[in-house]
Design a protein around this motif. Structure first.
Motif: not given
Length: 155
Positions: A26-35, A84-99
């Motif tokens: 959702q963020s790639v379509k709505v939020w990310y283009p505004t940056l 741990i690195q896989l979890i951090l990988n996943l967490a980044w997407s949520f932190i950046f794009f979702y939050l």
């Protein structure tokens, strides 16, 4: 070749990618283009094939290490660093794009990069090919870290 183990290792990493994709969709379509983004920001269509390729390489590396699991003295520690690195990988997407927390995402991706390098070194010591398969991942996450930093500065 242990076909089921190979498929499971690929499925794990590709599942992480799919979950990250849910956070970004959702963020790639709505939020990310505004940056405001730097001139070297890749086009959006490039991210999915790059990440898919990286997840496949990561899964193959994990499979190569899994094949030598009986020879690894600290196999649980190796698995823990990998997860741990896989979890951090996943967490980044949520932190950046979702939050939409760009600063927090920058701190997190730097930690992720450190853990990825540790993981690559551990894998290299077990199977050189597995370590080498992490090089594109390290390079891309290094670039993503620099990109995140620039997006933070511009916004």
């Amino acid at each position: 070749m242990k076909f089921l183990a190979f498929i499971l290792n690929l499925a794990l990493t590709l599942s992480i990618g799919a979950l990250g994709g849910l956070a970004t969709a959702q963020s790639v379509k709505v939020w990310y283009p505004t940056l405001n983004k730097p001139s070297f920001n890749p086009p959006n269509w490039l991210f999915a094939p790059v990440w898919t390729t990286l997840y496949i390489l990561i899964g193959i590396a994990a499979y190569l290490v899994w094949l030598k699991r009986k020879e690894i003295v600290h196999f649980p520690r190796t698995v823990a660093i990998y997860l741990i690195q896989l979890i951090l990988n996943l967490a980044w997407s949520f932190i950046f794009f979702y939050l939409h927390e760009i600063g927090f995402a920058l701190a997190e991706i730097i930690l992720m990069l450190i853990v990825i390098v540790v993981n690559a070194v551990m894998f290299y010591k077990i199977d050189k090919r597995a370590g080498y398969l992490f090089i594109p991942y390290i390079l891309w996450v290094s670039f993503a870290s620099f990109l995140t930093y620039n997006i933070l500065i511009l916004n």
